[in-house]
Design a protein around this motif. Structure first.
Motif, PDB file in Angstrom:
ATOM      1  N   MET A   1      -1.546  13.805  -9.674  1.00  0.00           N
ATOM      2  CA  MET A   1      -1.344  13.400  -8.283  1.00  0.00           C
ATOM      3  C   MET A   1       0.103  12.956  -8.078  1.00  0.00           C
ATOM      4  SD  MET A   1      -4.881  11.286  -7.550  1.00  0.00           S
ATOM      5  CE  MET A   1      -4.624  11.178  -5.788  1.00  0.00           C
ATOM      6  N   ILE A   2       0.579  13.127  -6.830  1.00  0.00           N
ATOM      7  CA  ILE A   2       1.975  12.821  -6.503  1.00  0.00           C
ATOM      8  C   ILE A   2       2.007  11.895  -5.293  1.00  0.00           C
ATOM      9  CG2 ILE A   2       4.233  13.802  -5.969  1.00  0.00           C
ATOM     10  CD1 ILE A   2       3.109  16.527  -6.925  1.00  0.00           C
ATOM     11  N   LEU A   3       2.877  10.903  -5.349  1.00  0.00           N
ATOM     12  CA  LEU A   3       3.137  10.032  -4.207  1.00  0.00           C
ATOM     13  C   LEU A   3       4.394  10.538  -3.510  1.00  0.00           C
ATOM     14  CD1 LEU A   3       2.672   7.462  -2.498  1.00  0.00           C
ATOM     15  CD2 LEU A   3       4.046   6.217  -4.200  1.00  0.00           C
ATOM     16  N   LEU A   4       4.261  10.960  -2.247  1.00  0.00           N
ATOM     17  CA  LEU A   4       5.395  11.404  -1.439  1.00  0.00           C
ATOM     18  C   LEU A   4       5.864  10.244  -0.582  1.00  0.00           C
ATOM     19  CD1 LEU A   4       3.885  14.810  -0.233  1.00  0.00           C
ATOM     20  CD2 LEU A   4       5.271  14.403  -2.283  1.00  0.00           C
ATOM     21  N   ALA A  19      -3.046  17.857  -6.887  1.00  0.00           N
ATOM     22  CA  ALA A  19      -2.584  19.186  -7.273  1.00  0.00           C
ATOM     23  C   ALA A  19      -3.466  20.256  -6.652  1.00  0.00           C
ATOM     24  CB  ALA A  19      -2.582  19.311  -8.791  1.00  0.00           C
ATOM     25  N   GLY A  20      -2.835  21.327  -6.262  1.00  0.00           N
ATOM     26  CA  GLY A  20      -3.526  22.454  -5.660  1.00  0.00           C
ATOM     27  C   GLY A  20      -2.505  23.365  -5.030  1.00  0.00           C
ATOM     28  N   ALA A  21      -2.958  24.451  -4.462  1.00  0.00           N
ATOM     29  CA  ALA A  21      -2.055  25.378  -3.776  1.00  0.00           C
ATOM     30  C   ALA A  21      -2.677  25.723  -2.419  1.00  0.00           C
ATOM     31  CB  ALA A  21      -1.841  26.636  -4.612  1.00  0.00           C
ATOM     32  N   ALA A  25      -3.820  16.524   0.668  1.00  0.00           N
ATOM     33  CA  ALA A  25      -3.578  15.127   1.022  1.00  0.00           C
ATOM     34  C   ALA A  25      -4.825  14.298   0.742  1.00  0.00           C
ATOM     35  CB  ALA A  25      -3.176  15.008   2.481  1.00  0.00           C
ATOM     36  N   VAL A  26      -4.630  13.178   0.041  1.00  0.00           N
ATOM     37  CA  VAL A  26      -5.729  12.274  -0.302  1.00  0.00           C
ATOM     38  C   VAL A  26      -5.701  11.027   0.569  1.00  0.00           C
ATOM     39  CG1 VAL A  26      -6.689  10.839  -2.148  1.00  0.00           C
ATOM     40  CG2 VAL A  26      -5.803  13.124  -2.677  1.00  0.00           C
ATOM     41  N   ALA A  27      -4.494  10.516   0.838  1.00  0.00           N
ATOM     42  CA  ALA A  27      -4.334   9.309   1.650  1.00  0.00           C
ATOM     43  C   ALA A  27      -2.907   9.265   2.148  1.00  0.00           C
ATOM     44  CB  ALA A  27      -4.649   8.049   0.836  1.00  0.00           C
ATOM     45  N   GLU A  28      -2.687   8.545   3.260  1.00  0.00           N
ATOM     46  CA  GLU A  28      -1.331   8.382   3.757  1.00  0.00           C
ATOM     47  C   GLU A  28      -1.251   7.154   4.644  1.00  0.00           C
ATOM     48  OE1 GLU A  28      -0.479  11.142   7.479  1.00  0.00           O
ATOM     49  OE2 GLU A  28      -1.150  12.337   5.763  1.00  0.00           O
ATOM     50  N   ASP A  44      -1.399   1.466  -7.353  1.00  0.00           N
ATOM     51  CA  ASP A  44      -2.512   0.912  -8.107  1.00  0.00           C
ATOM     52  C   ASP A  44      -3.860   1.456  -7.647  1.00  0.00           C
ATOM     53  OD1 ASP A  44      -0.677  -0.554  -9.521  1.00  0.00           O
ATOM     54  OD2 ASP A  44      -0.986  -2.408  -8.385  1.00  0.00           O
ATOM     55  N   ARG A  45      -3.967   1.774  -6.341  1.00  0.00           N
ATOM     56  CA  ARG A  45      -5.234   2.317  -5.825  1.00  0.00           C
ATOM     57  C   ARG A  45      -5.478   3.741  -6.290  1.00  0.00           C
ATOM     58  NH1 ARG A  45      -3.732  -0.189  -0.904  1.00  0.00           N
ATOM     59  NH2 ARG A  45      -3.114   1.820  -0.026  1.00  0.00           N
ATOM     60  N   HIS A  46      -4.440   4.381  -6.790  1.00  0.00           N
ATOM     61  CA  HIS A  46      -4.562   5.783  -7.204  1.00  0.00           C
ATOM     62  C   HIS A  46      -4.039   5.912  -8.641  1.00  0.00           C
ATOM     63  CE1 HIS A  46      -5.523   7.027  -3.077  1.00  0.00           C
ATOM     64  NE2 HIS A  46      -4.594   6.163  -2.711  1.00  0.00           N
ATOM     65  N   PRO A  47      -4.839   5.490  -9.610  1.00  0.00           N
ATOM     66  CA  PRO A  47      -4.376   5.471 -11.006  1.00  0.00           C
ATOM     67  C   PRO A  47      -4.053   6.844 -11.572  1.00  0.00           C
ATOM     68  CG  PRO A  47      -6.732   4.996 -10.860  1.00  0.00           C
ATOM     69  CD  PRO A  47      -6.206   4.964  -9.460  1.00  0.00           C
ATOM     70  N   GLN A  48      -4.469   7.910 -10.885  1.00  0.00           N
ATOM     71  CA  GLN A  48      -4.157   9.256 -11.367  1.00  0.00           C
ATOM     72  C   GLN A  48      -2.750   9.704 -10.982  1.00  0.00           C
ATOM     73  OE1 GLN A  48      -7.778  11.131  -9.634  1.00  0.00           O
ATOM     74  NE2 GLN A  48      -8.190  11.858 -11.710  1.00  0.00           N
ATOM     75  N   LEU A  49      -2.050   8.885 -10.207  1.00  0.00           N
ATOM     76  CA  LEU A  49      -0.678   9.230  -9.855  1.00  0.00           C
ATOM     77  C   LEU A  49       0.180   9.336 -11.114  1.00  0.00           C
ATOM     78  CD1 LEU A  49      -0.034   6.998  -6.705  1.00  0.00           C
ATOM     79  CD2 LEU A  49       0.153   9.496  -6.789  1.00  0.00           C
ATOM     80  N   GLN A  50       0.969  10.392 -11.169  1.00  0.00           N
ATOM     81  CA  GLN A  50       1.865  10.598 -12.307  1.00  0.00           C
ATOM     82  C   GLN A  50       3.334  10.564 -11.900  1.00  0.00           C
ATOM     83  OE1 GLN A  50       0.403  14.377 -13.796  1.00  0.00           O
ATOM     84  NE2 GLN A  50      -0.830  13.319 -15.346  1.00  0.00           N
ATOM     85  N   ARG A  51       3.630  10.943 -10.675  1.00  0.00           N
ATOM     86  CA  ARG A  51       5.021  10.953 -10.247  1.00  0.00           C
ATOM     87  C   ARG A  51       5.143  10.668  -8.760  1.00  0.00           C
ATOM     88  NH1 ARG A  51       7.147  16.567  -8.862  1.00  0.00           N
ATOM     89  NH2 ARG A  51       5.361  17.973  -8.768  1.00  0.00           N
ATOM     90  N   ALA A  52       6.359  10.353  -8.359  1.00  0.00           N
ATOM     91  CA  ALA A  52       6.675  10.105  -6.949  1.00  0.00           C
ATOM     92  C   ALA A  52       7.870  10.964  -6.582  1.00  0.00           C
ATOM     93  CB  ALA A  52       6.983   8.626  -6.715  1.00  0.00           C
TER      94      ALA A  52
END
Length: 243
Positions: A1-4, A19-21, A25-28, A44-52
């Protein structure tokens, strides 16, 4: 998952994507500058985040606070280049284009692969031409609606900073100020759109916090689209790694 992250002049907008093509969007949400530390709670609410991945026009202090809030994530910032994600940057010096404008152009291309005018109405209003071939041809930067009104109040002795109403034929000072600022925004947009108007499926993509204040004045093909910058960031973040 990515934080934009879109760090603008007034607010910081964010989106979590999976991730997908295309990316999903999961949350904003959005934060004021003094709330930027709350991005840590998003992380913290999205522990699967790996990068921003973000763009920043709010200055070095905000960038540092975002980096602190994203501790533990691999953080990257969008840098304008000569080309990316189907958009070619024809600025005289491509790296000098604002990162937010670059991201919005990329987002516009992802949504509408035809000629379009990309308008973001916020603290400032940007009006950018994007050809059917994906070439950024150039654009305008002008004070936003509120900045125009504030400039009149600061720079004159008798023009107030007060709420007015829009009128085609204003008959009081506060309405004249408000209507003049809105007409100036709409006029700039419509004049720029003339350069694309004869192209198939040409469209104005209009977003930003002040967009609704003058959208109804525009007499051009129009689509209201918010968060084009985040859409553009997502398009870049989803590209395969360069060799």
């Amino acid at each position: 998952m990515i934080l934009l992250v879109d760090a603008g002049n007034t607010r910081i907008k964010w989106r979590v994507v999976a991730a997908g093509a295309p990316l999903v969007a999961v949350a904003e949400g959005a934060l004021a500058h003094d709330e930027v530390d709350m991005l840590a709670a998003v992380r913290d609410r999205h522990p699967q985040l790996q990068r921003a991945f973000g763009c920043n026009v709010a200055g070095a202090d905000i960038a540092a606070r975002i980096a602190a809030a994203c501790a533990g994530l691999h953080l990257q910032w969008l840098t304008p280049t000569a080309g990316c994600a189907g958009v070619r940057n024809l600025y005289e010096h491509p790296a000098q284009l604002g990162a937010d404008r670059w991201a919005a152009l990329i987002g516009a291309r992802a949504l509408h692969p035809h000629a379009c005018l990309v308008v973001t109405a916020g603290t400032a209003t940007t009006v950018d031409l994007l050809s059917a071939a994906g070439e950024f041809l150039g654009g305008l930067i002008l004070p936003g609606v509120s900045l125009m009104q504030q400039a009149l109040a600061r720079g004159t002795a008798q023009l107030p900073l007060a709420d007015g109403r829009f009128a085609l034929q204003p008959r009081c000072t506060v309405d004249a100020i408000h209507s003049g600022c809105l007409q100036a925004q709409a006029g700039a947009v419509e004049r720029m759109f003339r350069q694309l108007a004869d192209q198939p499926q040409a469209l104005c993509l209009l977003g930003g916090g002040a967009a609704d204040s003058f959208a109804d004045l525009l007499r051009i093909p129009l689509r209201r689209v918010d968060n084009l910058v985040l859409t553009g960031l997502g398009a870049v973040a989803g590209l395969p790694p360069a060799d």
